[in-house]
Design an enzyme around this catalytic site. Structure first.
Site, PDB file in Angstrom:
ATOM      1  N   GLY A  94     -46.827  84.996 -44.307  1.00  0.00           N
ATOM      2  CA  GLY A  94     -48.269  84.813 -44.307  1.00  0.00           C
ATOM      3  C   GLY A  94     -48.707  83.734 -45.276  1.00  0.00           C
ATOM      4  O   GLY A  94     -47.891  82.967 -45.810  1.00  0.00           O
ATOM      5  N   GLY A 122     -49.721  83.864 -48.326  1.00  0.00           N
ATOM      6  CA  GLY A 122     -49.166  83.977 -49.670  1.00  0.00           C
ATOM      7  C   GLY A 122     -47.766  83.400 -49.759  1.00  0.00           C
ATOM      8  O   GLY A 122     -47.418  82.715 -50.734  1.00  0.00           O
ATOM      9  N   THR A 165     -50.692  88.660 -42.394  1.00  0.00           N
ATOM     10  CA  THR A 165     -51.840  89.424 -41.907  1.00  0.00           C
ATOM     11  C   THR A 165     -52.847  88.526 -41.196  1.00  0.00           C
ATOM     12  O   THR A 165     -53.262  88.809 -40.080  1.00  0.00           O
ATOM     13  CB  THR A 165     -52.527  90.148 -43.080  1.00  0.00           C
ATOM     14  OG1 THR A 165     -51.563  90.965 -43.740  1.00  0.00           O
ATOM     15  CG2 THR A 165     -53.667  91.024 -42.576  1.00  0.00           C
ATOM     16  N   GLU A 201     -53.951  84.562 -53.344  1.00  0.00           N
ATOM     17  CA  GLU A 201     -53.185  84.956 -54.525  1.00  0.00           C
ATOM     18  C   GLU A 201     -54.069  84.856 -55.767  1.00  0.00           C
ATOM     19  O   GLU A 201     -54.774  83.868 -55.960  1.00  0.00           O
ATOM     20  CB  GLU A 201     -51.954  84.063 -54.685  1.00  0.00           C
ATOM     21  CG  GLU A 201     -51.032  84.049 -53.472  1.00  0.00           C
ATOM     22  CD  GLU A 201     -50.458  85.422 -53.158  1.00  0.00           C
ATOM     23  OE1 GLU A 201     -49.874  86.041 -54.075  1.00  0.00           O
ATOM     24  OE2 GLU A 201     -50.599  85.865 -52.007  1.00  0.00           O
TER      25      GLU A 201
END
Length: 298
Positions: A67, A69, A94, A274
Site C-alpha cells: 500500500g 505506506g 487499503t 505515515e
C-alpha cells in the site's frame, strides 16, 4: 517490456489478507519478462527503505507490492540513489492512492499485466525536510484522522474505516494558527487542515486536481479553514473540467513549488499515511525525479 534484473519487495503485514496468493499471481505475470527476479519480504519498519538504498542500483526495475505506506518507505530509499531504477507499484494495500494517481489498476495481477504492456513516465516527488513523499503531506484534520484509525477495523473493512474515522474526527478538530511561505511570499491565518498534494487521490477518492499533477513540478495545496462535512464533500466530489476554484470561502487552494509551514505549536504531520514528522517543515518538489511504470494511456 522486458528487464534483465528486477527486485520485487513485499511487506509481511502490508495490505490485504490474501497477500501470499497475490504475490504468486504477480510473480507469475512478471517472471517471463525478467531474466533474474529477486523476491524479498520485509518484516520490520524501515527495512524496505534500507534495502532500496543499499541495493536499488543493482536492478533495472523495483516492483513494490503493498500500500501507500510500503511505497512511501521504499521510495525514500530509491529517491536517494544517483541512478535509481524504474519503479512499478503493485497495489496491495487499503487505498493504494498513489497507484490510482498513476492510472494503475487496483487489482495487483491486472496492474502487473498493464506494466508489461505499458510505459515509463518521469514523476515528481515531494520533499519534506530530508524525507520524500509520493502522495501528500498534511497536518491538522488529516493527521488527526490517521491517529484515530482503528487498525482492527481497517483490516476488516478496508477503506471504510478511513471514512468512519474522518466523520468521527471532523466534528472535533481544533483550529490552529499557521504561517506559510509560498514560493517566497508569506501569509498567516487559522485552519483545521493544510494538505500539500503530489498525487490526485485521498482515501480512494479523486481530488479536483489537474491530470498532470504528478508531472507539473508543483504541489497542490489545500487549506481548510473550518470543519464541516459539506467542505469535505466539495473537495472529494468536485471533478473540474479546467483549473479548480473552490466555491466555499472556507477552502483556499493554490499551487506551489516551495512551501514553508510553521504552526503556533509543533503539530504531527502525515506523509503518505505515515506519522513520524512534525512542523515546522519545508516542502519542495523534485520534478521528474523518479520513473514509474504506469498503465495509463497516452
Amino acid at each position: 517490456m522486458e528487464w534483465n534484473k528486477a527486485l520485487l519487495i513485499h511487506h509481511l503485514h502490508a495490505g490485504k489478507a490474501n497477500r501470499e496468493n497475490t504475490l504468486g499471481l504477480v510473480t507469475g505475470v512478471l517472471a517471463p519478462a525478467i531474466h533474474e527476479l529477486v523476491v524479498v519480504r520485509t518484516d520490520e519498519p524501515g527495512e524496505g527503505e534500507k534495502l532500496c538504498r543499499k541495493r536499488g542500483e543493482e536492478f533495472d526495475v523495483v516492483f513494490i507490492l503493498g500500500g501507500d505506506g510500503t511505497v512511501h518507505e521504499c521510495v525514500n530509499g530509491l529517491a536517494s540513489l544517483q541512478n535509481p531504477p524504474q519503479i512499478g507499484v503493485l497495489p496491495g494495500g487499503t487505498c493504494n492512492d498513489f497507484a490510482r494517481s498513476l492510472g494503475i489498476s487496483p487489482d495487483a495481477e491486472t496492474a502487473a499485466q498493464e506494466m508489461l504492456a505499458g510505459r515509463v513516465i518521469p514523476v515528481d516527488v515531494g520533499r519534506a525536510d530530508d524525507r520524500v513523499f509520493t502522495n501528500f503531506f498534511g497536518i491538522g484534520l488529516i493527521s488527526d484522522t490517521s491517529q484515530n484509525i482503528n487498525e482492527n477495523l481497517k483490516g476488516a473493512l478496508g477503506k471504510v474505516s478511513y471514512f468512519i474515522s474522518t466523520l468521527q474526527t471532523i466534528t472535533r478538530s481544533d483550529p490552529f494558527q499557521y504561517e506559510l511561505e509560498i514560493d517566497g511570499e508569506r501569509t498567516t491565518g487559522e485552519a483545521v487542515m493544510i494538505y500539500a498534494a503530489n498525487g490526485r487521490f485521498l482515501g480512494t477518492n479523486a481530488l479536483p486536481f489537474a491530470p498532470d499533477a504528478l508531472q507539473d513540478g508543483k504541489l497542490d495545496v489545500l487549506i481548510i479553514h473550518e470543519t464541516g462535512i459539506p467542505l469535505l464533500r466539495e473537495v472529494l466530489s468536485h471533478k473540474p473540467e479546467g483549473e479548480w476554484q473552490p466555491r466555499n470561502e472556507s477552502i483556499s487552494y493554490f499551487k506551489a513549488s516551495t512551501l514553508k509551514i510553521k504552526t503556533d505549536v509543533p503539530m504531527p504531520a502525515d506523509t503518505d499515511g505515515e506519522l513520524y514528522m512534525e512542523t515546522p517543515a519545508e516542502l519542495s518538489v523534485l520534478a521528474g525525479h523518479l520513473h514509474f511504470l504506469t498503465g495509463a494511456e497516452e
